[in-house]
Scaffold this motif. Structure first.
Motif, PDB file in Angstrom:
ATOM      1  N   LYS A 150      38.431  39.436  32.111  1.00  0.00           N
ATOM      2  CA  LYS A 150      39.824  39.029  31.953  1.00  0.00           C
ATOM      3  C   LYS A 150      40.700  40.223  31.573  1.00  0.00           C
ATOM      4  CE  LYS A 150      42.208  34.937  30.294  1.00  0.00           C
ATOM      5  NZ  LYS A 150      42.060  33.664  29.594  1.00  0.00           N
ATOM      6  N   ALA A 151      40.185  41.054  30.668  1.00  0.00           N
ATOM      7  CA  ALA A 151      40.929  42.245  30.236  1.00  0.00           C
ATOM      8  C   ALA A 151      41.138  43.211  31.398  1.00  0.00           C
ATOM      9  CB  ALA A 151      40.183  42.935  29.093  1.00  0.00           C
ATOM     10  N   ALA A 152      40.104  43.360  32.238  1.00  0.00           N
ATOM     11  CA  ALA A 152      40.198  44.260  33.392  1.00  0.00           C
ATOM     12  C   ALA A 152      41.258  43.770  34.381  1.00  0.00           C
ATOM     13  CB  ALA A 152      38.840  44.368  34.079  1.00  0.00           C
ATOM     14  N   ILE A 153      41.291  42.443  34.589  1.00  0.00           N
ATOM     15  CA  ILE A 153      42.280  41.863  35.511  1.00  0.00           C
ATOM     16  C   ILE A 153      43.695  42.049  34.959  1.00  0.00           C
ATOM     17  CG2 ILE A 153      43.132  39.675  36.473  1.00  0.00           C
ATOM     18  CD1 ILE A 153      40.176  38.819  36.744  1.00  0.00           C
ATOM     19  N   GLU A 154      43.860  41.862  33.650  1.00  0.00           N
ATOM     20  CA  GLU A 154      45.181  42.034  33.029  1.00  0.00           C
ATOM     21  C   GLU A 154      45.628  43.494  33.073  1.00  0.00           C
ATOM     22  OE1 GLU A 154      45.042  40.291  29.150  1.00  0.00           O
ATOM     23  OE2 GLU A 154      44.795  38.245  29.914  1.00  0.00           O
ATOM     24  N   LYS A 155      44.687  44.410  32.899  1.00  0.00           N
ATOM     25  CA  LYS A 155      45.002  45.848  32.966  1.00  0.00           C
ATOM     26  C   LYS A 155      45.456  46.222  34.378  1.00  0.00           C
ATOM     27  CE  LYS A 155      43.025  50.317  31.607  1.00  0.00           C
ATOM     28  NZ  LYS A 155      41.784  51.011  31.146  1.00  0.00           N
ATOM     29  N   LYS A 156      44.755  45.676  35.372  1.00  0.00           N
ATOM     30  CA  LYS A 156      45.105  45.925  36.772  1.00  0.00           C
ATOM     31  C   LYS A 156      46.498  45.355  37.071  1.00  0.00           C
ATOM     32  CE  LYS A 156      43.279  44.915  41.429  1.00  0.00           C
ATOM     33  NZ  LYS A 156      44.252  43.938  41.935  1.00  0.00           N
ATOM     34  N   TYR A 656      46.724  35.168  40.940  1.00  0.00           N
ATOM     35  CA  TYR A 656      46.438  36.597  40.798  1.00  0.00           C
ATOM     36  C   TYR A 656      44.949  36.850  40.569  1.00  0.00           C
ATOM     37  CZ  TYR A 656      46.772  41.483  39.507  1.00  0.00           C
ATOM     38  OH  TYR A 656      46.594  42.851  39.484  1.00  0.00           O
ATOM     39  N   THR A 657      44.333  35.999  39.743  1.00  0.00           N
ATOM     40  CA  THR A 657      42.888  36.137  39.488  1.00  0.00           C
ATOM     41  C   THR A 657      42.107  35.912  40.774  1.00  0.00           C
ATOM     42  OG1 THR A 657      43.210  35.345  37.221  1.00  0.00           O
ATOM     43  CG2 THR A 657      40.961  35.322  38.072  1.00  0.00           C
ATOM     44  N   MET A 658      42.476  34.869  41.539  1.00  0.00           N
ATOM     45  CA  MET A 658      41.801  34.583  42.812  1.00  0.00           C
ATOM     46  C   MET A 658      41.978  35.754  43.773  1.00  0.00           C
ATOM     47  SD  MET A 658      39.947  32.242  44.220  1.00  0.00           S
ATOM     48  CE  MET A 658      39.468  31.405  45.721  1.00  0.00           C
ATOM     49  N   SER A 659      43.185  36.291  43.830  1.00  0.00           N
ATOM     50  CA  SER A 659      43.472  37.433  44.707  1.00  0.00           C
ATOM     51  C   SER A 659      42.591  38.624  44.350  1.00  0.00           C
ATOM     52  CB  SER A 659      44.946  37.816  44.579  1.00  0.00           C
ATOM     53  OG  SER A 659      45.223  38.979  45.319  1.00  0.00           O
ATOM     54  N   ASN A 683      36.506  30.604  43.273  1.00  0.00           N
ATOM     55  CA  ASN A 683      37.342  29.524  42.745  1.00  0.00           C
ATOM     56  C   ASN A 683      36.833  29.061  41.374  1.00  0.00           C
ATOM     57  OD1 ASN A 683      39.225  27.471  42.576  1.00  0.00           O
ATOM     58  ND2 ASN A 683      38.792  26.644  44.581  1.00  0.00           N
ATOM     59  N   ARG A 684      35.515  28.987  41.235  1.00  0.00           N
ATOM     60  CA  ARG A 684      34.926  28.593  39.944  1.00  0.00           C
ATOM     61  C   ARG A 684      35.239  29.621  38.865  1.00  0.00           C
ATOM     62  NH1 ARG A 684      30.824  26.337  42.894  1.00  0.00           N
ATOM     63  NH2 ARG A 684      29.610  28.236  43.030  1.00  0.00           N
ATOM     64  N   LYS A 685      35.160  30.895  39.236  1.00  0.00           N
ATOM     65  CA  LYS A 685      35.473  31.954  38.264  1.00  0.00           C
ATOM     66  C   LYS A 685      36.924  31.854  37.799  1.00  0.00           C
ATOM     67  CE  LYS A 685      32.044  35.325  39.891  1.00  0.00           C
ATOM     68  NZ  LYS A 685      31.815  36.654  40.477  1.00  0.00           N
ATOM     69  N   VAL A 686      37.803  31.500  38.731  1.00  0.00           N
ATOM     70  CA  VAL A 686      39.211  31.311  38.377  1.00  0.00           C
ATOM     71  C   VAL A 686      39.327  30.195  37.341  1.00  0.00           C
ATOM     72  CG1 VAL A 686      41.449  30.493  39.218  1.00  0.00           C
ATOM     73  CG2 VAL A 686      40.166  32.162  40.549  1.00  0.00           C
ATOM     74  N   ILE A 860      45.234  22.944  45.588  1.00  0.00           N
ATOM     75  CA  ILE A 860      46.489  22.258  45.890  1.00  0.00           C
ATOM     76  C   ILE A 860      47.632  22.763  45.010  1.00  0.00           C
ATOM     77  CG2 ILE A 860      47.668  20.011  45.844  1.00  0.00           C
ATOM     78  CD1 ILE A 860      44.880  18.762  46.406  1.00  0.00           C
ATOM     79  N   ASN A 861      47.350  22.976  43.730  1.00  0.00           N
ATOM     80  CA  ASN A 861      48.435  23.216  42.785  1.00  0.00           C
ATOM     81  C   ASN A 861      48.602  24.645  42.274  1.00  0.00           C
ATOM     82  OD1 ASN A 861      49.236  20.416  42.625  1.00  0.00           O
ATOM     83  ND2 ASN A 861      47.345  20.070  41.504  1.00  0.00           N
ATOM     84  N   TYR A 862      47.512  25.393  42.139  1.00  0.00           N
ATOM     85  CA  TYR A 862      47.616  26.650  41.415  1.00  0.00           C
ATOM     86  C   TYR A 862      47.342  27.907  42.238  1.00  0.00           C
ATOM     87  CZ  TYR A 862      47.345  23.273  37.608  1.00  0.00           C
ATOM     88  OH  TYR A 862      47.568  22.200  36.795  1.00  0.00           O
ATOM     89  N   ILE A 863      46.452  27.825  43.196  1.00  0.00           N
ATOM     90  CA  ILE A 863      46.110  29.019  43.986  1.00  0.00           C
ATOM     91  C   ILE A 863      46.964  29.050  45.241  1.00  0.00           C
ATOM     92  CG2 ILE A 863      44.280  30.147  45.307  1.00  0.00           C
ATOM     93  CD1 ILE A 863      42.267  29.011  43.287  1.00  0.00           C
ATOM     94  N   ASP A 864      47.660  30.163  45.443  1.00  0.00           N
ATOM     95  CA  ASP A 864      48.511  30.304  46.627  1.00  0.00           C
ATOM     96  C   ASP A 864      47.675  30.048  47.878  1.00  0.00           C
ATOM     97  OD1 ASP A 864      50.063  31.388  48.811  1.00  0.00           O
ATOM     98  OD2 ASP A 864      51.273  32.409  47.307  1.00  0.00           O
TER      99      ASP A 864
END
Length: 906
Positions: A150-156, A656-659, A683-686, A860-864
């Motif tokens: 999570k920290a790595a994704i936020e840093k990116k 963003y996480t899925m991307s 998707n599960r990781k998201v 449907i609702n959260y992932i572009d």
């Protein structure tokens, strides 16, 4: 809470105890010393997340003995928090109002009593397998891995945000054409046209501009009376299309309105210029019960007015829904409304016409009513296929005019054109109004929104509409207020309509826009976590929780009229349990009155802040964030970007996480099923990283057992095929080795016998169904039905199969089947069977991984949806594997706007 919108300092809530306006340094230092010794866990991850349930309440058993899944996280009896027990009156109180204990057994390491100590089942912890990790690798705890990821994704994300702003700043200095690719207001720029359909559709010989993108507030559920008058649209703008120049209906259906390619409207607050529709479909009138079917009171038949009888029939018809009818709150609310209607309509009478005072719910017997409706249902189910088709065709023909509207000359599908029938309100979770009577909606309650020059739909005979209006800044067609919660119900366009598509597009574009500002927002709220002003610190803590743990913002509630559901800003003292050094347990009634439980590790400063916000003299019932509300929070967020609100973080973080996860995938030589699993793993990781999880479904184990049997069945057939090889050529045993022909270790003789019996019965059932269907066709064509003798002849196939299995079990040999069987043909069959088994095992593994994750909800609702389309094209997986037909229609704009070679990024 009264708020002065011109004042930056939030006013304190008038109810309950209030935090000090400023946080003293001495208090800050004292809190620091209290937590200095303990070693904090990695922050920013959820340990457990989801609704809480009890084992004995997972499944309802209907009157016919069948099991039925309940609403997620709901309980037929409220969870009792009173250690010394509770009476039936307390059981009827909503959970959010009862989260108090008479005695606190405080743990040595906790300043609160975690609600998890009670006799309830908590949501499962995230597992290494669900996150796609090898569970055998214990060198690093999963919580550390999650926090690091999570920290790595936020840093990116922070680096990307800075790079985007720098690029925009640089391009702004140049006198070049403005790049509007990231603008919320600019329609998607598709790469190609399909089927020769023009990007701008012509109506009445003139080009129509796109509807643009609707404003966020345009579909508000606020009453019309509370909205500011928009003024009438000009007559020329709302003039209807001339009938003589309209296109043929068949042409309209085939043509796709590519709004994402159309030019932007000058004023996107105007949603339509012309609007025509046929109104709404009302439910059928109540049919009184036959005279021999009566409600019983104390064993005696009761005669009621038609109005009261209808209410009794609501309850009687749903006796098999034990989850509802055995709920004390449901019973109490129903009984109050029922007896009130009886008094209003002349009372209840016995056979002689004497009045009966109905005072006790326990004396009511609805079984005669239930039996009547159950018999009608069984009769309905027993109809022939031809009768069912004819009834459906008649219903479809009746409703056809209401299923579409003409929106700026285009044919658009209408979504919920049916007015809800009267009945008993059920709600979800522990809703305090469950069981109350939903009254019949009349035309006099309905407001119609339509073009000024369009023909107004005709109301049912003897009735009139509440009002007619021509608001071209609204996207609803009809509106009324329901009686349970006073909520406004709207008839809107269908999910696949261009208007809804533009709404979805704008939602995801807003999340993409947040990508530019996320680093500044996170930097600011991290700084304000130590602010001296209590209001600033509370706001920063709330944004932290919303961003990191996907908590909903929450709204102010009218305790008397609404379910006491909460979100981040409306959390009460009892909803938050602090467990040193930095674990926080949230336990409250969330959206739809579902009890929600979230156990998370937070930043040490956040833990300290929550401790300050709960500081004495606060107690149960007091607000945690007493100097903050949702309106103030969202107003603060708009300083970073227009239209930013708390709910955008959930969409941004998921997309963003899925991307990020999809970008990490490499194209490899995998099967379609393996690629689908690869996507689902992401998707599960998201879901885990963004805290979107669910309780394991009551039917999950049964589904997994069924899948396991299918896999075993395929292995059994594979073994039989190998035995056929030995029947053709016994030398194959020596050639391939005895081990090749051995029975799979998953199979035993007991299972094989049961499976063989299942296969024989399955064959019989198929034959009987086919026979019945063939007879229906003969009758429909005016021919004679086949006799029972024909069925017996057909069933001989199943009898032969049964004999074959008995012979195989006795002789331990399997005779080769099929025309001209050869070793080569059988080997080819075994290869196919291996592929089938492999696919089924992948599906089973995927389903097991998905048991705690609502992948559909995320998609449907959260992932572009464009991320899914990009994956589909990049990895050569049919989009049908990810989106159902309904979703493909809903996300046409996403599918059509991404080209084969398009390197689109969120």
């Amino acid at each position: 809470m009264s708020v002065d919108s011109d004042d930056d300092m939030p006013l304190a809530r008038t109810n309950g105890r209030v935090s000090d306006a400023h946080i003293s340094k001495s208090l800050d230092n004292a809190m620091d010393k209290a937590s200095a010794k303990a070693k904090a866990a990695p922050a920013g991850v959820s340990i457990r997340n989801g609704p809480i349930i009890e084992d004995e309440m997972d499944v309802d058993t209907a009157a016919n003995g069948t099991s039925k899944r309940k609403s997620r996280g709901s309980t037929s009896k409220p969870v009792n928090y009173n250690v010394q027990g509770s009476d039936s009156d307390e059981d009827a109180v909503p959970l959010a109002k009862r989260q108090k204990t008479t005695k606190k057994a405080v743990d040595s390491d906790s300043d609160d009593e975690p609600l998890s100590k009670k006799a309830v089942h908590l949501p499962p912890k995230a597992t290494a397998a669900a996150f796609g990790e090898d569970s055998s690798d214990d060198d690093e705890p999963l919580t550390n891995k999650l926090a690091n990821k999570k920290a790595a994704i936020e840093k990116k994300a922070a680096k990307e945000a800075q790079a985007i702003r720098a690029k925009e700043k640089k391009s702004a200095k140049k006198p070049a054409v403005k790049d509007e690719s990231d603008s919320d207001d600019v329609p998607l720029k598709g790469k190609r046209q399909s089927n020769g359909v023009s990007a701008v559709k012509k109506v009445n010989g003139t080009a129509k501009k796109s509807n643009g993108v609707k404003k966020e507030e345009s579909d508000s559920d606020a009453p019309i009376a509370k909205k500011k008058a928009n003024g009438k649209a000009k007559a020329e703008a709302s003039a209807p299309a001339k009938k003589g120049k309209k296109k043929e209906a068949s042409e309209e259906v085939e043509e796709v309105y590519r709004w994402w390619d159309a030019p932007k409207k000058e004023d996107d607050s105007i949603k339509w210029e012309t609007l025509e529709h046929n109104g709404v479909v009302f439910p059928p009138e109540y049919e009184p019960l036959p005279k021999n079917v009566k409600l019983l009171y104390d064993g005696k038949p009761v005669t009621l007015s038609v109005e009261a009888e209808e209410i009794a029939s609501f309850f009687g018809a749903m006796l098999n829904s034990t989850h509802n009818v055995e709920n004390p709150t449901f019973q109490k609310n129903f009984f109050n409304d029922f007896t009130e209607e009886i008094k209003k309509t002349g009372g209840a009478k016995d056979r002689e016409g004497n009045k009966i005072a109905i005072k006790e719910f326990a004396k009511l017997d609805f079984k005669p009513i239930f039996n009547y409706y159950d018999a009608k249902n069984q009769e309905k189910k027993a109809r022939s296929t031809a009768e069912k088709k004819a009834d459906k065709a008649a219903k479809d023909a009746l409703e056809a005019p209401y299923t579409f509207c003409m929106w700026d000359g285009r044919k658009e599908q209408v979504g919920n054109f049916r007015v809800e029938p009267p009945g008993l309100f059920r709600g979800r979770g522990e809703h305090p109004k469950t069981g109350k009577v939903k009254k019949r909606v009349t035309p006099e309650q309905i407001t119609i929104n339509i073009g000024e020059n369009a023909t107004v739909p005709t109301p049912p005979e003897g009735h009139k509409w509440k009002s007619i209006q021509h608001d071209n800044k609204a996207t609803w067609l009809a509106m009324w207020q329901e009686n349970i919660n006073g909520a406004y119900k709207y008839v809107m366009l269908a999910a696949k309509s261009s208007i809804k598509g533009q709404s979805d597009y704008k939602k995801f574009e807003k999340a993409r826009e947040l990508k530019k500002h996320i680093d500044r927002i996170r930097k600011d709220y991290t700084r304000d976590l130590k602010a001296e002003l209590m209001a600033d610190r509370q706001r920063a803590t709330a944004v932290y929780l919303i961003d990191k743990f996907a908590l909903r913002a929450g709204n102010e509630k009218d305790a008397e009229n609404e379910a006491e559901t909460v979100g981040c800003c409306s959390l009460k003292y009892e909803h938050v349990t602090l467990k040193p050094p930095n674990t926080v347990i949230f336990d409250f009634l969330g959206k739809d009155s579902i009890r929600f439980y979230d156990e998370v590790t937070v930043d040490e400063q956040v833990f300290k802040n929550l401790k300050i916000f709960k500081k004495s003299p606060k107690k149960d019932g007091d607000d945690i964030f007493d100097r903050l509300n949702t309106t103030q929070l969202n107003k603060h967020l708009t300083n970073y970007m227009p239209g930013l609100s708390a709910k955008v973080f959930r969409t941004y973080n998921a997309s963003y996480t899925m991307s990020t996860l999809l970008k990490e995938l490499k194209k490899t030589n995998l099967s379609i099923q393996e690629k689908v699993k690869l996507y689902n793993d992401c998707n599960r990781k998201v879901a885990i990283l963004c805290n979107h999880k669910r309780t394991v479904g009551a039917g999950h184990e049964a589904q997994m057992e069924k899948m396991g049997d299918k896999i075993k069945g395929a292995k059994y057939q594979k073994w039989r095929t190998k035995q056929m090889m030995l029947d053709i050529d016994p030398k194959q045993k020596k050639k391939k080795g005895a081990e090749y022909f051995e029975l799979d270790e998953d199979l035993d003789q007991e299972w094989i016998l049961a499976h063989q019996a299942f296969l024989v019965q399955e064959q019989r059932t198929k034959i009987e169904k086919k026979f019945a269907k063939d007879n229906e066709k003969l009758v429909a064509n005016g021919e004679k039905e086949m006799k029972a003798k024909e069925l017996q002849l057909r069933l001989e196939v199943a009898d032969e199969l049964e004999k074959k299995f008995k012979k195989e079990n006795k002789t331990k040999k399997v005779e080769a089947e099929g025309k001209g069987p050869t070793i080569e043909k059988l080997e080819a069959q075994i290869e196919k069977r291996d592929a089938q088994i492999s696919n089924m095992m992948l599906q089973a593994e995927d389903r097991e991984g998905n048991k705690e994750v609502a992948l559909g909800t995320s998609k449907i609702n959260y992932i572009d949806p464009r991320l899914t389309v990009v994956f589909s094209k990049k990895f050569d997986v049919p989009i049908e594997k990810f989106f159902s037909k309904t979703l493909r229609e809903k996300f046409t704009w996403a599918i059509e706007s991404i080209d084969e070679e398009d390197d689109w990024e969120f």
